[in-house]
Design a protein around this motif. Structure first.
Motif, short mmCIF file in Angstrom:
data_model
loop_
_atom_site.label_atom_id
_atom_site.label_comp_id
_atom_site.label_asym_id
_atom_site.label_seq_id
_atom_site.Cartn_x
_atom_site.Cartn_y
_atom_site.Cartn_z
N GLN A 271 -55.48 43.47 -35.26
CA GLN A 271 -55.50 44.93 -35.17
C GLN A 271 -56.74 45.39 -35.93
O GLN A 271 -56.84 45.15 -37.14
N PRO A 272 -57.71 46.03 -35.25
CA PRO A 272 -58.98 46.32 -35.93
C PRO A 272 -58.81 47.18 -37.19
O PRO A 272 -59.56 47.00 -38.16
N GLN A 307 -58.42 42.09 -24.83
CA GLN A 307 -57.77 42.65 -26.02
C GLN A 307 -58.79 43.42 -26.87
O GLN A 307 -58.49 44.46 -27.42
N TRP A 308 -60.00 42.87 -26.96
CA TRP A 308 -61.07 43.56 -27.70
C TRP A 308 -61.31 44.94 -27.08
O TRP A 308 -61.44 45.95 -27.78
N ALA A 309 -61.35 45.00 -25.75
CA ALA A 309 -61.58 46.28 -25.08
C ALA A 309 -60.46 47.26 -25.42
O ALA A 309 -60.70 48.44 -25.68
N ARG A 310 -59.22 46.76 -25.49
CA ARG A 310 -58.08 47.65 -25.82
C ARG A 310 -58.17 48.16 -27.26
O ARG A 310 -57.55 49.15 -27.60
N GLY A 311 -58.92 47.43 -28.11
CA GLY A 311 -59.00 47.82 -29.52
C GLY A 311 -60.03 48.91 -29.81
O GLY A 311 -60.20 49.31 -30.96
N GLY A 312 -60.71 49.41 -28.74
CA GLY A 312 -61.80 50.38 -28.96
C GLY A 312 -61.35 51.61 -29.72
O GLY A 312 -62.06 52.12 -30.61
N TYR A 313 -60.17 52.08 -29.42
CA TYR A 313 -59.68 53.30 -30.09
C TYR A 313 -59.51 53.06 -31.59
O TYR A 313 -59.87 53.91 -32.40
N TYR A 314 -58.98 51.89 -31.96
CA TYR A 314 -58.77 51.61 -33.39
C TYR A 314 -60.11 51.43 -34.11
O TYR A 314 -60.24 51.81 -35.27
N SER A 353 -50.65 51.72 -29.18
CA SER A 353 -50.59 53.20 -29.10
C SER A 353 -50.71 53.66 -27.65
O SER A 353 -51.56 53.15 -26.90
N THR A 354 -49.90 54.64 -27.29
CA THR A 354 -49.97 55.21 -25.95
C THR A 354 -51.10 56.25 -25.90
O THR A 354 -51.67 56.63 -26.95
#
Ligand SMILES: Cc1cc2nc3c(=O)[nH]c(=O)nc-3n(C[C@H](O)[C@H](O)[C@H](O)COP(=O)(O)OP(=O)(O)OC[C@H]3O[C@@H](n4cnc5c(N)ncnc54)[C@H](O)[C@@H]3O)c2cc1C
Length: 382
Positions: A271-272, A307-314, A353-354
């Motif tokens: 989790q970033p 998964q890295w791409a999904r972590g952009g928001y964090y 997160s949604t």
């Protein structure tokens, strides 16, 4: 062609390597695995904790044998302007339980004291020159080159205190941020093991990875004294410096031409915002055990990149935390966050997160100056 010595060699018996070995030993007894670790036991010296909801119910079999303590009553947080109890249960895996359970499960498929010098897609070479071949190899040796990423740091020192009298804490305290702020966002984390033993960890969201252990030891003693715990024995110590990744390039962290499969922090699977990897490690182990061993490097890289791409928001939130908030004002961000709904908070820690959560976390009166936030978003910190 000669048959390889093993089907799957897993390099590094930390959290991710151990969970992958557990998954194959339990669900794929046809796969001849070997788990190699340079330390004297699996798991190093860690307490890994997680919330219910960090691990999906169908994946709990992967982690449950390693859980040493569970707090079904939930947990608490304390800030200057907010005290809150949250119902979400919490649990901890200790490396003692992890290494003992893995050793029992794997027998001679776990080899400790094995320093690996080189890894390739089809084998490893130990530092003593011994070579082992496999149909597939997966590298779980922990963080790769973090200089390829833009990081702040979550760093901490923890002591388990054994007290002569009850300490009076009835549930984990995830953040006690009522302490004097120092070196960024400072908070104390508490895990009450029983009524006289408590883990006290002094934590910093800091710009620097340097850990001044003697000073932090002294602050833990001050914190204990302020709680009225003046006599105690320290029965366990641990420390860590985890990256809080707020930018960087996945293709440089895991270059496209690197031909070896990876898992865990080596694959950028954490989790970033927290640097925590247990939820990802469990998800990954549950996924990989269903895969064939063909093309493992390409498959694991594609998984990690998605998964890295999904972590952009964090990473964006991390950018705000480290770029827009003055270090001694960072606690405002967490105090406000802990006013949000328990389900949203839970999904945040799980990295799930949604779209609504993402907007909700950012909307409202910003806890950092708006100009500073805009400047940071347009010019990310180096
Ligand atoms: C003290 C501490 C507490 C943490 N607490 C939490 C927590 O509560 N919750 C959470 O989700 N995350 C936590 N983390 C963060 C993260 O989950 C851990 O760092 C996690 O252990 C990372 O898993 P990993 O498998 O990628 O790496 P590691 O667990 O670090 O495993 C890597 C393994 O590879 C071995 N190795 C390395 N090089 C070689 C070599 N050349 N040859 C053979 N073996 C090698 C190492 O000895 C080690 O055992 C914590 C981290 C630390 C340091």
């Amino acid at each position: 062609m000669d048959r390889p010595d093993h089907d799957l060699i897993i390099v590094g018996a930390g959290l991710s390597g151990g969970l992958i070995a557990h998954a194959f030993a339990t669900k794929r007894s046809d796969v001849r695995i070997l788990l190699l670790e340079r330390g004297s036991s699996a798991g190093g010296n860690h307490i890994w904790s997680f919330f219910d909801g960090d691990v999906a119910p169908q994946d709990r079999w992967l982690i449950d044998p390693f859980v040493a303590h569970r707090w079904p009553q939930g947990h608490a947080v304390h800030f200057p302007g907010r005290n809150r109890k949250l119902d979400t249960p919490y649990q901890s895996v200790t490396s003692v339980q992890f290494s003992e359970s893995l050793a029992r499960l794997l027998g001679d498929r776990l080899v400790t004291g094995a320093e690996i010098a080189t890894v390739s897609p089809k084998g490893v070479t130990l530092s003593n020159g011994q070579m082992l071949s496999a149909r597939a190899v997966i590298d779980c040796r922990g963080a790769a080159d973090l200089t390829m990423l833009h990081c702040g740091w979550q760093k901490f020192v923890g002591h388990t205190l054994r007290l002569p009298e009850p300490h009076g804490i009835d549930r984990p305290v995830i953040m006690d941020a009522t302490v004097p702020q120092h070196d960024g966002y400072r908070f104390v984390y508490l895990l009450p093991w029983d009524d006289r033993s408590i883990f006290v960890e002094d934590t910093y969201y800091s710009n620097s990875p340097e850990l001044d252990v003697p000073s932090i030891d002294a602050r833990i003693a001050d914190y204990a004294a302020a709680r009225g715990w003046s006599e105690f024995e320290i029965v366990h110590r641990e420390q860590g410096v985890l990256p809080v990744v707020h930018g960087g390039d996945f293709d440089r962290y895991w270059p496209r031409h690197d031909p070896v499969a990876r898992a865990g922090v080596a694959a950028g699977l954490f989790q970033p915002m927290t640097g925590y990897s247990l939820p990802d490690a469990a998800r990954f182990a549950a996924w990989i055990v269903g895969q064939s061993l063909d093309d493992l490097p390409a498959k694991t890289r594609a998984y990690a990149k998605a998964q890295w791409a999904r972590g952009g928001y964090y990473r964006l939130l991390g950018k705000m935390l480290f770029g827009a908030a003055q270090p001694d004002q960072r606690w405002h961000i967490f105090e406000r966050f802990y006013g949000l709904s328990p389900d949203l908070i839970q999904r945040f820690y799980a990295g799930r997160s949604t779209a609504y959560d993402r907007i909700r976390i950012l909307c409202g009166r910003p806890p950092v100056p708006i100009r500073s936030a805009m400047r940071t978003l347009l010019n990310p910190p180096a």
